[in-house]
Write a protein that holds these residues in place. Structure first.
Motif, PDB file in Angstrom:
ATOM      1  N   HIS A 117      53.768  10.995 -42.532  1.00 13.68           N
ATOM      2  CA  HIS A 117      53.873  11.093 -41.031  1.00 13.68           C
ATOM      3  C   HIS A 117      54.252  12.485 -40.578  1.00 13.68           C
ATOM      4  CE1 HIS A 117      55.159   9.003 -37.340  1.00 13.68           C
ATOM      5  NE2 HIS A 117      54.468   9.717 -37.102  1.00 13.68           N
ATOM      6  N   THR A 118      55.474  13.079 -41.374  1.00 10.63           N
ATOM      7  CA  THR A 118      56.053  14.237 -40.893  1.00 10.63           C
ATOM      8  C   THR A 118      55.021  15.537 -41.014  1.00 10.63           C
ATOM      9  OG1 THR A 118      58.109  13.444 -41.239  1.00 10.63           O
ATOM     10  CG2 THR A 118      57.967  15.760 -41.123  1.00 10.63           C
ATOM     11  N   ILE A 119      54.353  15.346 -42.174  1.00  9.82           N
ATOM     12  CA  ILE A 119      53.358  16.196 -42.580  1.00  9.82           C
ATOM     13  C   ILE A 119      52.324  16.434 -41.626  1.00  9.82           C
ATOM     14  CG2 ILE A 119      51.483  16.826 -44.105  1.00  9.82           C
ATOM     15  CD1 ILE A 119      53.545  15.802 -46.533  1.00  9.82           C
ATOM     16  N   GLU A 120      51.767  14.999 -41.134  1.00 11.17           N
ATOM     17  CA  GLU A 120      50.662  14.967 -40.068  1.00 11.17           C
ATOM     18  C   GLU A 120      51.408  15.588 -39.000  1.00 11.17           C
ATOM     19  OE1 GLU A 120      50.525  11.251 -38.087  1.00 11.17           O
ATOM     20  OE2 GLU A 120      48.405  11.289 -37.680  1.00 11.17           O
ATOM     21  N   HIS A 121      52.270  15.492 -38.310  1.00  6.08           N
ATOM     22  CA  HIS A 121      53.070  16.127 -37.152  1.00  6.08           C
ATOM     23  C   HIS A 121      52.979  17.561 -37.200  1.00  6.08           C
ATOM     24  CE1 HIS A 121      54.956  12.458 -34.540  1.00  6.08           C
ATOM     25  NE2 HIS A 121      53.958  11.965 -35.381  1.00  6.08           N
ATOM     26  N   LEU A 122      53.395  17.855 -38.297  1.00  6.43           N
ATOM     27  CA  LEU A 122      53.644  19.516 -38.433  1.00  6.43           C
ATOM     28  C   LEU A 122      52.609  20.256 -38.733  1.00  6.43           C
ATOM     29  CD1 LEU A 122      57.073  19.599 -40.634  1.00  6.43           C
ATOM     30  CD2 LEU A 122      56.575  20.147 -38.199  1.00  6.43           C
ATOM     31  N   GLY A 123      51.678  19.581 -39.598  1.00  8.12           N
ATOM     32  CA  GLY A 123      50.374  19.978 -40.058  1.00  8.12           C
ATOM     33  C   GLY A 123      49.240  20.145 -38.690  1.00  8.12           C
ATOM     34  N   ALA A 124      49.219  19.297 -38.023  1.00  2.82           N
ATOM     35  CA  ALA A 124      48.583  19.146 -36.854  1.00  2.82           C
ATOM     36  C   ALA A 124      48.956  20.217 -35.660  1.00  2.82           C
ATOM     37  CB  ALA A 124      48.405  17.731 -36.201  1.00  2.82           C
ATOM     38  N   THR A 125      50.155  20.266 -35.776  1.00  2.36           N
ATOM     39  CA  THR A 125      50.842  21.378 -34.634  1.00  2.36           C
ATOM     40  C   THR A 125      50.680  22.550 -35.110  1.00  2.36           C
ATOM     41  OG1 THR A 125      52.636  19.565 -34.097  1.00  2.36           O
ATOM     42  CG2 THR A 125      53.137  21.992 -33.665  1.00  2.36           C
ATOM     43  N   PHE A 126      50.545  22.775 -36.383  1.00  2.00           N
ATOM     44  CA  PHE A 126      50.491  24.345 -36.877  1.00  2.00           C
ATOM     45  C   PHE A 126      49.123  24.377 -36.509  1.00  2.00           C
ATOM     46  CE2 PHE A 126      48.324  26.687 -40.091  1.00  2.00           C
ATOM     47  CZ  PHE A 126      49.047  27.867 -40.110  1.00  2.00           C
ATOM     48  N   LEU A 127      48.058  23.669 -36.898  1.00  2.00           N
ATOM     49  CA  LEU A 127      46.491  24.041 -36.772  1.00  2.00           C
ATOM     50  C   LEU A 127      46.305  24.016 -35.131  1.00  2.00           C
ATOM     51  CD1 LEU A 127      45.209  21.443 -39.331  1.00  2.00           C
ATOM     52  CD2 LEU A 127      44.917  23.845 -39.659  1.00  2.00           C
ATOM     53  N   TYR A 176      58.264   6.635 -34.109  1.00  2.00           N
ATOM     54  CA  TYR A 176      58.646   8.057 -33.957  1.00  2.00           C
ATOM     55  C   TYR A 176      59.810   8.221 -35.144  1.00  2.00           C
ATOM     56  CZ  TYR A 176      62.675   6.850 -31.046  1.00  2.00           C
ATOM     57  OH  TYR A 176      63.847   6.076 -30.661  1.00  2.00           O
ATOM     58  N   LEU A 177      60.503   7.138 -35.480  1.00  2.00           N
ATOM     59  CA  LEU A 177      61.629   7.170 -36.410  1.00  2.00           C
ATOM     60  C   LEU A 177      61.412   7.336 -37.786  1.00  2.00           C
ATOM     61  CD1 LEU A 177      63.979   4.352 -34.745  1.00  2.00           C
ATOM     62  CD2 LEU A 177      64.390   6.877 -34.540  1.00  2.00           C
ATOM     63  N   ASP A 178      59.825   6.764 -38.175  1.00  2.00           N
ATOM     64  CA  ASP A 178      59.461   7.051 -39.522  1.00  2.00           C
ATOM     65  C   ASP A 178      59.129   8.483 -39.678  1.00  2.00           C
ATOM     66  OD1 ASP A 178      58.656   5.521 -41.746  1.00  2.00           O
ATOM     67  OD2 ASP A 178      56.509   5.618 -41.186  1.00  2.00           O
ATOM     68  N   GLN A 179      59.926   8.969 -40.023  1.00  2.00           N
ATOM     69  CA  GLN A 179      59.709  10.673 -40.369  1.00  2.00           C
ATOM     70  C   GLN A 179      60.787  10.872 -41.542  1.00  2.00           C
ATOM     71  OE1 GLN A 179      57.571  12.673 -38.882  1.00  2.00           O
ATOM     72  NE2 GLN A 179      57.336  11.687 -36.809  1.00  2.00           N
ATOM     73  N   ASN A 180      60.654  11.908 -42.293  1.00  2.00           N
ATOM     74  CA  ASN A 180      61.461  12.349 -43.440  1.00  2.00           C
ATOM     75  C   ASN A 180      60.889  13.748 -43.794  1.00  2.00           C
ATOM     76  OD1 ASN A 180      62.778  12.945 -45.824  1.00  2.00           O
ATOM     77  ND2 ASN A 180      62.298  11.029 -46.768  1.00  2.00           N
ATOM     78  N   LEU A 181      61.566  14.739 -42.960  1.00  2.00           N
ATOM     79  CA  LEU A 181      61.426  16.320 -42.947  1.00  2.00           C
ATOM     80  C   LEU A 181      61.713  16.808 -44.489  1.00  2.00           C
ATOM     81  CD1 LEU A 181      60.697  18.760 -41.637  1.00  2.00           C
ATOM     82  CD2 LEU A 181      62.910  19.052 -40.588  1.00  2.00           C
ATOM     83  N   GLY A 182      62.973  16.345 -45.134  1.00  2.00           N
ATOM     84  CA  GLY A 182      63.122  16.853 -46.398  1.00  2.00           C
ATOM     85  C   GLY A 182      62.221  16.610 -47.190  1.00  2.00           C
TER      86      GLY A 182
END
Ligand SMILES: [Zn+2]
Length: 161
Positions: free
Chosen positions: A55-65, A129-135
């Protein structure tokens, strides 16, 4: 109704390794879309990714693209596979895996190096929104870069037979 096996189920997952693959190319009138299989773990041989880090990869990847000056106007979609072994990225155009190696590398460097608030990780902006794991997202991005993207070879760019 007789069900046809869809193209992505015909890939030999027993031989598939992490890489960047063209999953399919679709033509809609004058528009061509290329769907990439950004495979991050060896299917059925390595542990899958947990949903929080995916889920975190999705948020960050989509934001980056969607902020990437060169590609932002051609980005259709980025998101996780249900099997949790990778992500799909859909771009406008008839593209090859090689065309997007720099883009995908840069995207996972962005995730690996990300610090701070995860974009869109707020109750108003996301359905869980709480289901994230940045590390773990950063760890998995580093692993994909070090083991696959930085020295990518032809057999990690084309689906195995
Ligand atoms: Zn979300």
């Amino acid at each position: 109704m007789e069900l046809q096996k869809i193209a992505s189920f015909t890939v030999n997952h027993l031989k598939l390794e992490p890489g960047i693959y063209v999953s399919r190319v679709d033509h809609f009138g004058d528009v061509t879309l290329t769907t990439f299989d950004l495979r991050m773990t060896a299917p059925n041989r390595e542990p899958v990714m947990n949903t929080a880090e995916l889920h975190t990869i999705e948020h960050l990847g989509a934001t980056f693209l969607r902020n990437n000056k060169m590609w932002q106007d051609r980005v259709v979609y980025f998101g996780p596979m249900g099997c949790r072994t990778g992500n799909y990225m859909i771009l406008e155009g008839d593209l090859t895996s090689k065309d997007v190696v720099p883009l995908v590398t840069e995207m996972f460097e962005f995730i690996r190096d990300f610090e701070g608030e995860i974009p869109g990780a707020a109750a108003k902006d996301c359905g869980n929104y709480l289901d994230q794991n940045l590390g773990m997202a950063k760890w998995l991005a580093k692993r994909y870069l070090d083991h696959t993207l930085y020295n990518i070879t032809e057999d990690h760019l084309v689906y195995p037979q």
